[in-house]
Structure formats: structure tokens, C-alpha cells
Scaffold this motif. Structure first.
Motif, PDB file in Angstrom:
ATOM      1  N   ILE A 308     -73.258  46.348  -2.077  1.00  0.00           N
ATOM      2  CA  ILE A 308     -72.170  45.827  -2.910  1.00  0.00           C
ATOM      3  C   ILE A 308     -71.894  46.785  -4.066  1.00  0.00           C
ATOM      4  O   ILE A 308     -70.728  47.101  -4.372  1.00  0.00           O
ATOM      5  N   ALA A 309     -72.944  47.267  -4.701  1.00  0.00           N
ATOM      6  CA  ALA A 309     -72.783  48.215  -5.808  1.00  0.00           C
ATOM      7  C   ALA A 309     -72.169  49.521  -5.323  1.00  0.00           C
ATOM      8  O   ALA A 309     -71.295  50.095  -5.984  1.00  0.00           O
ATOM      9  N   VAL A 310     -72.627  49.984  -4.153  1.00  0.00           N
ATOM     10  CA  VAL A 310     -72.108  51.242  -3.596  1.00  0.00           C
ATOM     11  C   VAL A 310     -70.608  51.128  -3.327  1.00  0.00           C
ATOM     12  O   VAL A 310     -69.823  52.005  -3.709  1.00  0.00           O
ATOM     13  N   LEU A 311     -70.193  50.030  -2.686  1.00  0.00           N
ATOM     14  CA  LEU A 311     -68.775  49.835  -2.387  1.00  0.00           C
ATOM     15  C   LEU A 311     -67.949  49.696  -3.668  1.00  0.00           C
ATOM     16  O   LEU A 311     -66.813  50.183  -3.743  1.00  0.00           O
ATOM     17  N   SER A 312     -68.519  49.028  -4.671  1.00  0.00           N
ATOM     18  CA  SER A 312     -67.824  48.867  -5.950  1.00  0.00           C
ATOM     19  C   SER A 312     -67.619  50.219  -6.628  1.00  0.00           C
ATOM     20  O   SER A 312     -66.546  50.503  -7.176  1.00  0.00           O
ATOM     21  N   ILE A 313     -68.640  51.065  -6.582  1.00  0.00           N
ATOM     22  CA  ILE A 313     -68.552  52.402  -7.200  1.00  0.00           C
ATOM     23  C   ILE A 313     -67.529  53.261  -6.455  1.00  0.00           C
ATOM     24  O   ILE A 313     -66.755  54.001  -7.074  1.00  0.00           O
ATOM     25  N   ILE A 314     -67.533  53.148  -5.112  1.00  0.00           N
ATOM     26  CA  ILE A 314     -66.539  53.889  -4.320  1.00  0.00           C
ATOM     27  C   ILE A 314     -65.126  53.461  -4.720  1.00  0.00           C
ATOM     28  O   ILE A 314     -64.235  54.299  -4.937  1.00  0.00           O
ATOM     29  N   GLY A 315     -64.927  52.142  -4.830  1.00  0.00           N
ATOM     30  CA  GLY A 315     -63.619  51.637  -5.226  1.00  0.00           C
ATOM     31  C   GLY A 315     -63.211  52.114  -6.607  1.00  0.00           C
ATOM     32  O   GLY A 315     -62.060  52.518  -6.830  1.00  0.00           O
ATOM     33  N   PHE A 316     -64.162  52.078  -7.548  1.00  0.00           N
ATOM     34  CA  PHE A 316     -63.896  52.544  -8.912  1.00  0.00           C
ATOM     35  C   PHE A 316     -63.495  54.010  -8.910  1.00  0.00           C
ATOM     36  O   PHE A 316     -62.527  54.406  -9.579  1.00  0.00           O
ATOM     37  N   ARG A 317     -64.202  54.816  -8.132  1.00  0.00           N
ATOM     38  CA  ARG A 317     -63.891  56.248  -8.079  1.00  0.00           C
ATOM     39  C   ARG A 317     -62.495  56.490  -7.533  1.00  0.00           C
ATOM     40  O   ARG A 317     -61.726  57.308  -8.058  1.00  0.00           O
ATOM     41  N   TYR A 318     -62.125  55.787  -6.453  1.00  0.00           N
ATOM     42  CA  TYR A 318     -60.803  55.991  -5.883  1.00  0.00           C
ATOM     43  C   TYR A 318     -59.700  55.522  -6.828  1.00  0.00           C
ATOM     44  O   TYR A 318     -58.621  56.114  -6.882  1.00  0.00           O
ATOM     45  N   ILE A 319     -59.966  54.502  -7.616  1.00  0.00           N
ATOM     46  CA  ILE A 319     -58.968  54.020  -8.568  1.00  0.00           C
ATOM     47  C   ILE A 319     -58.683  55.078  -9.622  1.00  0.00           C
ATOM     48  O   ILE A 319     -57.529  55.436  -9.875  1.00  0.00           O
TER      49      ILE A 319
END
Length: 368
Positions: A308-319
């Protein structure tokens, strides 16, 4: 081990944040520029080798610029087609065109830098504006816009050399996104005070800056780099400005096959190893962080570690990356490529890796 990889992944995203928001943000979030026309005569310099079709189309567009005092220096670099004959006709047709004929020289055979040096010396005016034979300005006010960024101290102006849009071509979107990313990088570092490159499709400088660094002499034996290696050597925080006014852009026709584009990329990348140490390092750190951002989460997600944290960080980076590049794309009229940002980015990262590996074993071919 997985915890260490997770911590490294977070560190990579922090580095990416610093690049996209702090560094690239200097350009992406900059205010729009204004045109303050300068009363300086300009010599437009175009070097051509076997470009008969392009010069027929584009030289008249240069000759018809709305600018008070300018000349066009056409350099024929020992063409084997009818480029020279076409230049001679243009010289007769336009009073402000000067022709420089370059013959093959054993010491500098096939070296564009030698031809450009002759053109720079032959130019009538001290302020020089460069473009390539396969490029054309987006408006009749190109010279006005590019020269408007000269000041008493800013003697080098870095412009944007765009590529034409080709409908229904995904390769075209990749090429234009890479051009957008490259421009965002060199514009941003220039605004920070660390200019490291420019593109010969659209750049300007005062002739004295050329002679201060002995022209191309320090890298004459390197066939490519008449633009980026010169800027890497001559440009400083004190003497360099950027120009991203929409009417200052030039356009050229992009490659239409992956093989041609890959060959072109090999030439461009081959000069980067000759940059100053800081510039090589900042480019390397950015590329390595890009590669690690793609690979590290694959490992973590494969083991479902803090997924969950990994996916959240990926999303944050793409934003944040999307926001920074989106604003840059708006300034450079390339918004349509941003719809494909994640996919294009992945393709570019692995293409770059392929280019590096290929160049290690085979030298790229340069000026025609």
C-alpha cells in the motif's frame, strides 16, 4: 533486505522530487516572458551539407523575417548535391544573404565545426543567431523574439528547437516528449545558474563569447557538439539567458522510424561524456533515479512488501512529475504528449540504456 530496498526507494523518490519540483520547477513554474525588442543587428547562421530540399523551403522563411537589420550567412559545407547552386540563387535574390563556400579540408574533413567557424568569422554583425538547414521559425518575429533576451550582460540565449507533430504516430510523441524533457532540463539549469547545453536548432550568442573560449578548438576533434559542447564550455550564470516565447520556437521534421531516431540519439548522447563533471553527475543522478524508480517497486511489489505504501509513493511521484512536466509542456506547446507520459517515460528510460550500451561498443556516425 526488503526494508533496505524500501528505504532506497523512498530516497529515490525524494531525489526525483528535488529534480522535478525544485530544479525543473524553476522553468516549469516561471512567469511568461515578455518581448522587449533590442536594437541590435543580427547575423543568422545556417550551415548545410546536402540539404537541397530543405533549403529550398526554409531559407525564404528566414529571409522574410520582420526585423530591422539582419543578414543570413549560408554556409555550404562541401555539399555533393545542388545545395550550393540553390544558395547561389538565393544570394542573387536576397540582398541580405551572404554565401560561405567550404571545400573539403583533409585536416577537418566532414567537420561541421570547421564550417561553422568560417561562417562565424564571415558574419557582418557581432550578434549571431543559429539554426539548422532543416529547421524553420514558427513566426516572422523569430529574430525579434530571440534577440529580445540579449542584455548588457546576457550574451548567450538558449532557445527551443521543436519537432513537427505527425498525426497518429506514437514515435512522434516519444520524440517530442524527449525534446520537451531535454529543454526543461537545460532551461531549468540555466535559470539556476548552471547552464550546460543548448541546441543548434535555435540558439544565439555574441561573437566575443565564441572567441573567448577559442571557438571549437578544445573539442574540434569531437565531430558532434557544435552546440552543446560549446555552451557547456562558454555559458555561465552571468552571460546566459533563455527564451521560451512562443514566437521564438523553431521546428524541424522528426525522424519517422525508430532506427533513424535511435541513430540520432546515439550521436546526441555521445557528447555528454565530454561535459563538465558537475553536469555529467547531475545528468547521471537523474537517469539513475529514473531507472531505480522503475525497478525497485517491482521487487517490493513482487514480495508484497508494504504494497500500500509502495503504490501510494508511486502515485505521489507521478502526480508531482506530471504537474512539473505539464506546466513545462504548456509553455512549449507540447501538451498533447503528456497524456502518454507514464508509457513514454518507461520507453525512453530503456531506450537510453540501450543507447549507452550500444555506444560503448560502436562509435556513432556524425556529420554527413
Amino acid at each position: 533486505m526488503l526494508l533496505s530496498i524500501f528505504c532506497l526507494f523512498i530516497a529515490v523518490v525524494v531525489v526525483q522530487f528535488l529534480y522535478y519540483i525544485v530544479v525543473f520547477g524553476k522553468f516549469s513554474f516561471a512567469k511568461p516572458q515578455t518581448v522587449t525588442p533590442k536594437n541590435v543587428p543580427i547575423s543568422v547562421i545556417v550551415c548545410a551539407k546536402n540539404e537541397e530540399e530543405n533549403v529550398k523551403r526554409f531559407v525564404p522563411l528566414l529571409a522574410e523575417q520582420n526585423y530591422h537589420t539582419f543578414e543570413i550567412v549560408l554556409i555550404d559545407d562541401a555539399s555533393s548535391d545542388s545545395t550550393l547552386e540553390i544558395f547561389e540563387e538565393f544570394e542573387k535574390q536576397y540582398s541580405n544573404i551572404k554565401l560561405v563556400k567550404v571545400e573539403n579540408n583533409e585536416a577537418f574533413w566532414g567537420n561541421k565545426k570547421f564550417a561553422l567557424t568560417l561562417g562565424i568569422k564571415a558574419a557582418k554583425y557581432d550578434f549571431l543567431l543559429f539554426t539548422d538547414a532543416d529547421c524553420y521559425p514558427t513566426s516572422k518575429d523569430w529574430i525579434t523574439n530571440m534577440s529580445s533576451q540579449f542584455t548588457a550582460k546576457k550574451n548567450i540565449v538558449l532557445g527551443y528547437g521543436a519537432y513537427e507533430k505527425i498525426a497518429n504516430s506514437f514515435l512522434n510523441k516519444i520524440i517530442r516528449f524527449e525534446t520537451l524533457l531535454t529543454a526543461t532540463q537545460y532551461f531549468s539549469w540555466a535559470k539556476i545558474g548552471k547552464p550546460y547545453m543548448g541546441v543548434g536548432r535555435n540558439m544565439a550568442y555574441k561573437r566575443e563569447e565564441f572567441f573567448k573560449v577559442r571557438g571549437f578548438m578544445d573539442h574540434m576533434k569531437i565531430r558532434s557538439g557544435d552546440d552543446d559542447l560549446f555552451i557547456n564550455q562558454a555559458a555561465t550564470a552571468a552571460n546566459t539567458a533563455i527564451c521560451y516565447l512562443p514566437d521564438s520556437f523553431t521546428y524541424s521534421q522528426p525522424k519517422t522510424s525508430f532506427k533513424e531516431w535511435f541513430t540520432q540519439k546515439r550521436r546526441h548522447v555521445s557528447t555528454a561524456k565530454h561535459y563538465k563533471l558537475f553536469d555529467r553527475n547531475q545528468l547521471s543522478v537523474f537517469y539513475i533515479s529514473q531507472m531505480l524508480f522503475l525497478t525497485l517497486p517491482i521487487i517490493l511489489l513482487a514480495f508484497q512488501f508494504q504494497w500500500i505504501a509502495v503504490l501510494s509513493i508511486i502515485g505521489f511521484r507521478y502526480i508531482f512529475a506530471w504537474i512539473a512536466m505539464g506546466f513545462a509542456a504548456g509553455k512549449l506547446k507540447e501538451k498533447d504528449v503528456m497524456y502518454w507520459f507514464p508509457i513514454i517515460e518507461i520507453i525512453l528510460i530503456f531506450t537510453q540504456l540501450n543507447v549507452f550500451i550500444t555506444n560503448m561498443f560502436n562509435k556513432p556516425v556524425h556529420w554527413k
